[in-house]
Design a protein around this motif. Sequence first.
Motif, PDB file in Angstrom:
ATOM      1  N   ILE A  38       0.842  -1.192   0.000  1.00 27.49           N
ATOM      2  CA  ILE A  38       0.000   0.000   0.000  1.00 27.49           C
ATOM      3  C   ILE A  38       0.884   1.251   0.000  1.00 27.49           C
ATOM      4  O   ILE A  38       2.020   1.227   0.481  1.00 27.49           O
ATOM      5  CB  ILE A  38      -0.973   0.044   1.209  1.00 27.49           C
ATOM      6  CG1 ILE A  38      -0.219   0.081   2.542  1.00 27.49           C
ATOM      7  CG2 ILE A  38      -1.940  -1.138   1.171  1.00 27.49           C
ATOM      8  CD1 ILE A  38      -1.122   0.353   3.755  1.00 27.49           C
ATOM      9  N   ASP A  39       0.368   2.318  -0.572  1.00 24.93           N
ATOM     10  CA  ASP A  39       1.072   3.604  -0.531  1.00 24.93           C
ATOM     11  C   ASP A  39       0.036   4.710  -0.629  1.00 24.93           C
ATOM     12  O   ASP A  39      -0.946   4.579  -1.349  1.00 24.93           O
ATOM     13  CB  ASP A  39       2.079   3.716  -1.690  1.00 24.93           C
ATOM     14  CG  ASP A  39       3.125   4.804  -1.433  1.00 24.93           C
ATOM     15  OD1 ASP A  39       2.732   5.981  -1.215  1.00 24.93           O
ATOM     16  OD2 ASP A  39       4.327   4.491  -1.450  1.00 24.93           O
ATOM     17  N   LYS A  40       0.281   5.794   0.100  1.00 24.11           N
ATOM     18  CA  LYS A  40      -0.653   6.913   0.018  1.00 24.11           C
ATOM     19  C   LYS A  40      -0.545   7.642  -1.322  1.00 24.11           C
ATOM     20  O   LYS A  40      -1.467   8.330  -1.741  1.00 24.11           O
ATOM     21  CB  LYS A  40      -0.439   7.882   1.178  1.00 24.11           C
ATOM     22  CG  LYS A  40       0.928   8.521   1.225  1.00 24.11           C
ATOM     23  CD  LYS A  40       1.112   9.295   2.527  1.00 24.11           C
ATOM     24  CE  LYS A  40       2.549   9.724   2.691  1.00 24.11           C
ATOM     25  NZ  LYS A  40       2.862  10.152   4.060  1.00 24.11           N
ATOM     26  N   SER A  58      19.629  11.882  -9.524  1.00 24.14           N
ATOM     27  CA  SER A  58      20.359  11.071  -8.543  1.00 24.14           C
ATOM     28  C   SER A  58      21.762  11.647  -8.401  1.00 24.14           C
ATOM     29  O   SER A  58      22.253  12.317  -9.316  1.00 24.14           O
ATOM     30  CB  SER A  58      20.479   9.632  -9.041  1.00 24.14           C
ATOM     31  OG  SER A  58      21.427   9.549 -10.097  1.00 24.14           O
ATOM     32  N   ASP A  59      22.402  11.414  -7.274  1.00 25.50           N
ATOM     33  CA  ASP A  59      23.839  11.703  -7.255  1.00 25.50           C
ATOM     34  C   ASP A  59      24.631  10.416  -7.098  1.00 25.50           C
ATOM     35  O   ASP A  59      25.844  10.428  -6.987  1.00 25.50           O
ATOM     36  CB  ASP A  59      24.229  12.806  -6.265  1.00 25.50           C
ATOM     37  CG  ASP A  59      23.787  12.539  -4.853  1.00 25.50           C
ATOM     38  OD1 ASP A  59      23.472  11.372  -4.540  1.00 25.50           O
ATOM     39  OD2 ASP A  59      23.767  13.496  -4.056  1.00 25.50           O
ATOM     40  N   THR A  60      23.916   9.305  -7.117  1.00 21.61           N
ATOM     41  CA  THR A  60      24.564   8.013  -7.337  1.00 21.61           C
ATOM     42  C   THR A  60      24.673   7.838  -8.845  1.00 21.61           C
ATOM     43  O   THR A  60      23.747   8.184  -9.580  1.00 21.61           O
ATOM     44  CB  THR A  60      23.693   6.876  -6.771  1.00 21.61           C
ATOM     45  OG1 THR A  60      23.517   7.080  -5.375  1.00 21.61           O
ATOM     46  CG2 THR A  60      24.334   5.516  -7.019  1.00 21.61           C
ATOM     47  N   MET A  64      24.842   2.326 -10.593  1.00 20.73           N
ATOM     48  CA  MET A  64      24.753   1.914  -9.184  1.00 20.73           C
ATOM     49  C   MET A  64      23.448   2.339  -8.539  1.00 20.73           C
ATOM     50  O   MET A  64      23.241   2.142  -7.353  1.00 20.73           O
ATOM     51  CB  MET A  64      25.921   2.499  -8.389  1.00 20.73           C
ATOM     52  CG  MET A  64      27.258   1.916  -8.755  1.00 20.73           C
ATOM     53  SD  MET A  64      27.330   0.137  -8.532  1.00 20.73           S
ATOM     54  CE  MET A  64      27.424   0.054  -6.746  1.00 20.73           C
ATOM     55  N   TYR A  65      22.568   2.981  -9.307  1.00 16.96           N
ATOM     56  CA  TYR A  65      21.262   3.322  -8.732  1.00 16.96           C
ATOM     57  C   TYR A  65      20.207   2.360  -9.272  1.00 16.96           C
ATOM     58  O   TYR A  65      19.185   2.745  -9.817  1.00 16.96           O
ATOM     59  CB  TYR A  65      20.867   4.791  -8.975  1.00 16.96           C
ATOM     60  CG  TYR A  65      19.819   5.204  -7.963  1.00 16.96           C
ATOM     61  CD1 TYR A  65      20.180   5.511  -6.654  1.00 16.96           C
ATOM     62  CD2 TYR A  65      18.475   5.191  -8.280  1.00 16.96           C
ATOM     63  CE1 TYR A  65      19.221   5.805  -5.700  1.00 16.96           C
ATOM     64  CE2 TYR A  65      17.513   5.491  -7.331  1.00 16.96           C
ATOM     65  CZ  TYR A  65      17.899   5.799  -6.042  1.00 16.96           C
ATOM     66  OH  TYR A  65      16.946   6.080  -5.086  1.00 16.96           O
ATOM     67  N   MET A  66      20.504   1.081  -9.160  1.00 20.49           N
ATOM     68  CA  MET A  66      19.571   0.040  -9.591  1.00 20.49           C
ATOM     69  C   MET A  66      19.549  -1.018  -8.523  1.00 20.49           C
ATOM     70  O   MET A  66      20.514  -1.197  -7.785  1.00 20.49           O
ATOM     71  CB  MET A  66      20.071  -0.602 -10.873  1.00 20.49           C
ATOM     72  CG  MET A  66      19.902   0.285 -12.061  1.00 20.49           C
ATOM     73  SD  MET A  66      20.380  -0.617 -13.509  1.00 20.49           S
ATOM     74  CE  MET A  66      20.948   0.743 -14.477  1.00 20.49           C
TER      75      MET A  66
HETATM   76  P1  FAD Z   1      10.750   6.071  -0.590  1.00 21.18           P
HETATM   77  O1  FAD Z   1      11.154   6.064  -2.002  1.00 21.18           O
HETATM   78  O2  FAD Z   1      10.767   7.358   0.146  1.00 21.18           O
HETATM   79  O3  FAD Z   1       9.276   5.438  -0.528  1.00 21.18           O
HETATM   80  C1  FAD Z   1       8.517   5.436   0.649  1.00 21.18           C
HETATM   81  C2  FAD Z   1       7.049   5.427   0.279  1.00 21.18           C
HETATM   82  O4  FAD Z   1       6.302   5.209   1.473  1.00 21.18           O
HETATM   83  C3  FAD Z   1       6.557   6.726  -0.305  1.00 21.18           C
HETATM   84  O5  FAD Z   1       5.989   6.509  -1.586  1.00 21.18           O
HETATM   85  C4  FAD Z   1       5.523   7.213   0.680  1.00 21.18           C
HETATM   86  O6  FAD Z   1       4.409   7.828   0.040  1.00 21.18           O
HETATM   87  C5  FAD Z   1       5.123   5.933   1.369  1.00 21.18           C
HETATM   88  N1  FAD Z   1       4.605   6.168   2.708  1.00 21.18           N
HETATM   89  C6  FAD Z   1       5.219   6.754   3.751  1.00 21.18           C
HETATM   90  N2  FAD Z   1       4.403   6.805   4.806  1.00 21.18           N
HETATM   91  C7  FAD Z   1       3.236   6.240   4.425  1.00 21.18           C
HETATM   92  C8  FAD Z   1       1.994   6.001   5.077  1.00 21.18           C
HETATM   93  N3  FAD Z   1       1.780   6.362   6.363  1.00 21.18           N
HETATM   94  N4  FAD Z   1       1.001   5.389   4.388  1.00 21.18           N
HETATM   95  C9  FAD Z   1       1.187   5.019   3.081  1.00 21.18           C
HETATM   96  N5  FAD Z   1       2.340   5.229   2.420  1.00 21.18           N
HETATM   97  C10 FAD Z   1       3.356   5.826   3.082  1.00 21.18           C
HETATM   98  N6  FAD Z   1      19.613   7.836  -2.470  1.00 21.18           N
HETATM   99  C11 FAD Z   1      20.727   7.358  -3.066  1.00 21.18           C
HETATM  100  O7  FAD Z   1      21.226   6.312  -2.675  1.00 21.18           O
HETATM  101  N7  FAD Z   1      21.284   7.988  -4.128  1.00 21.18           N
HETATM  102  C12 FAD Z   1      20.770   9.136  -4.627  1.00 21.18           C
HETATM  103  O8  FAD Z   1      21.291   9.672  -5.594  1.00 21.18           O
HETATM  104  C13 FAD Z   1      19.603   9.693  -4.002  1.00 21.18           C
HETATM  105  N8  FAD Z   1      19.061  10.856  -4.435  1.00 21.18           N
HETATM  106  C14 FAD Z   1      17.965  11.361  -3.787  1.00 21.18           C
HETATM  107  C15 FAD Z   1      17.421  12.559  -4.233  1.00 21.18           C
HETATM  108  C16 FAD Z   1      16.309  13.107  -3.605  1.00 21.18           C
HETATM  109  C17 FAD Z   1      15.714  14.381  -4.104  1.00 21.18           C
HETATM  110  C18 FAD Z   1      15.748  12.453  -2.486  1.00 21.18           C
HETATM  111  C19 FAD Z   1      14.569  13.016  -1.751  1.00 21.18           C
HETATM  112  C20 FAD Z   1      16.277  11.259  -2.050  1.00 21.18           C
HETATM  113  C21 FAD Z   1      17.381  10.699  -2.695  1.00 21.18           C
HETATM  114  N9  FAD Z   1      17.939   9.491  -2.282  1.00 21.18           N
HETATM  115  C22 FAD Z   1      19.054   8.987  -2.906  1.00 21.18           C
HETATM  116  C23 FAD Z   1      17.319   8.723  -1.196  1.00 21.18           C
HETATM  117  C24 FAD Z   1      16.109   7.906  -1.711  1.00 21.18           C
HETATM  118  O9  FAD Z   1      15.036   8.227  -0.885  1.00 21.18           O
HETATM  119  C25 FAD Z   1      16.441   6.415  -1.681  1.00 21.18           C
HETATM  120  O10 FAD Z   1      17.494   6.150  -2.587  1.00 21.18           O
HETATM  121  C26 FAD Z   1      15.282   5.484  -2.082  1.00 21.18           C
HETATM  122  O11 FAD Z   1      14.492   6.034  -3.092  1.00 21.18           O
HETATM  123  C27 FAD Z   1      14.425   5.127  -0.878  1.00 21.18           C
HETATM  124  O12 FAD Z   1      13.445   4.193  -1.257  1.00 21.18           O
HETATM  125  P2  FAD Z   1      12.356   3.735  -0.194  1.00 21.18           P
HETATM  126  O13 FAD Z   1      11.424   2.849  -0.918  1.00 21.18           O
HETATM  127  O14 FAD Z   1      13.024   3.197   0.995  1.00 21.18           O
HETATM  128  O15 FAD Z   1      11.627   5.063   0.259  1.00 21.18           O
END
Ligand code: FAD
Length: 542
Positions: A38-40, A58-60, A64-66
């Motif tokens: 689920i996701d909001k 990305s700054d990766t 390496m961002y896969m």
């Molecule tokens: P997210 O991608 O943040 O996904 C979390 C999801 O949970 C969201 O869709 C959100 O809506 C959902 N969620 C949260 N709370 C709730 C709730 N209560 N109910 C329902 N849904 C909810 N990382 C790197 O390693 N290299 C990079 O270059 C890099 N660049 C970045 C650039 C930016 C602008 C930002 C903001 C982050 C960057 N990051 C980078 C970090 C990035 O967040 C992670 O790489 C990765 O995308 C995290 O994935 P995730 O699924 O853990 O979290």
Amino acid sequence: SRADRVHEVDALIVGAGMGGISTLRRITADLGLDAVVIDKAPGIGGTWYWNRYPGALSDTQSFMYMLPFEPELYRAQVGKWKSRYVQAPEIRQYLEDAVDFWNLRSRFHLETEFRTATFDESSQTWLVETDRGDYRARFLVTALGLLSNRNVPDFPGIDTFAGRIVHTADWPADLVLTGKRIGVIGNGSTGVQFMTEAAKVAGQLISFQRTPQYTVPAGNREWTEDELKHFAATCEERWAEFARVKIGFGIDEEYTRRTFDVSDEEREAIFEWAWNKGGNYTFTNETFCDVTSDREANEAAADFIRRKIAAIVRDPETARRLTPWELFARRPICDSGYYQIFNQDNVSLVSLRETPISEFTPAGLRTEDGTLHEFDILVLATGFDAVDGSYRGLDIRGRDGKSLREHWSESPRSHLGVTVAGFPNMFMVLGPNGPFVNLPPAIGLEAKWISRAIRAVRDTPGASIELRPEAEEQWLQTCLGALEGSLFLETGSWIFGSNIPGKRKTRTANFYVGGLDKYIAISEAEAAAGFPSYQIHVPVAV
Ligand code: FAD
Ligand code: NA7
């Protein structure tokens, strides 16, 4: 409709970003579980769904961002990303494609906000409430992201501002910037990316800067065909290398050369080489091994960047305000021509250190020197209530009604960033005290580890796996120990929660900075030994 019934699944995953997708892949492919994400958000992608601001990159490096450990997906993708870094829409597309590649799309329930989760002792399951009905799941995985809860500071009089206010992580599709007067608060990684792009079209752009940051060129460029072929051919080697490296960004991490081992001329040439090659971690980790640990080495790197600012920015007063004085020890950032925009007539800089905001007005904001700065659009590039901030506002109750919020009130704690004592059959992706590394490797490793932990109890109905409190305490101490001597401790940032006023009562860790190699060694040993830090509860037969 969905709202009227309790949806029963083996596993409920919250978060449709890279973490949720990766965990869904593992527990369906490895364990054959029935799982729902689920996701909001109305779409898949997490960070890359929300952060649609111009310039989001990305700054990766792209190769390496896969998601790691998925050779077929990797080889299908790597040739599509032609540049050294990836733009937000490309990453969002990649994550969409991954979901289709594995035929998992029907498992996503979007526009569904997670609110509470309660561990039900009688059935040994999690009861989850959302704004679209309830779920019952044996396993709960929270993949909420570590940079997903937006930080929106409370500025005096902001409600009176007549223009539009947008946060970079909630970027509206219809917003036109061309010719507009834009005020920007925040100059971290996001603000720097946004301003560099927006300066190309803005009528006027004002940066309201609190703390100047060190940034180095990203060095974005097209890959050659040979490079792309090489990435595809060598992915398994790189994934195996995680066990030997610290940060996993795909750069040379073998450096043992110290800053003052070389002559002044050589040092200057090495920094110049890194500046021209580009990349934040190239500058901090591919130059000398002591830039983030030795004060004088850090100062040498900082001094090099300060001299670059002086050479690039023509107006000495603007250059002075842009020049950082702190240690070079926040999460390093990189840019595509940031300092250069301050030479343009349509770009100006206000130092909020020198002239703090006194109030907002309908036309803009007034600073304490009495100046009214007018703009049409206010862009908040003010970052996130990071890491445990993603859990703020949620009510999660484990065994005996134990509240996660209370458990974390002094400081967030976990084992490996993944489990919490008192919360059986619950797993986090990128939870507090996880590894401070390139994030796709962290996500891939945590998803694999979660799958192994679930396997330990999957075939015993009603069984649960639960972290022992002493193991949680020990991991916290390990994380604190790893921080000792790190210069990062001395600068304030989201890495320690110090960007949110009043967030931390005690000094805490938030991340394990001991390196990917050690993180893998410790988490592998735990799984290989049959999870000795955990209690496996097996229901008594009646
Ligand atoms: P997210 O991608 O943040 O996904 C979390 C999801 O949970 C969201 O869709 C959100 O809506 C959902 N969620 C949260 N709370 C709730 C709730 N209560 N109910 C329902 N849904 C909810 N990382 C790197 O390693 N290299 C990079 O270059 C890099 N660049 C970045 C650039 C930016 C602008 C930002 C903001 C982050 C960057 N990051 C980078 C970090 C990035 O967040 C992670 O790489 C990765 O995308 C995290 O994935 P995730 O699924 O853990 O979290
Ligand atoms: P960051 O790095 O937390 O940056 C937030 C910026 O906003 C930073 O310049 C802050 O200044 C500024 N800020 C925050 N609150 C205020 C207030 N109240 N007044 C003035 N200025 C403020 O977030 P980003 O989105 O740039 O980057 C987060 C991560 O995403 C990044 O590390 C990458 O991993 C991707 P401060 O420095 O606190 O003085």
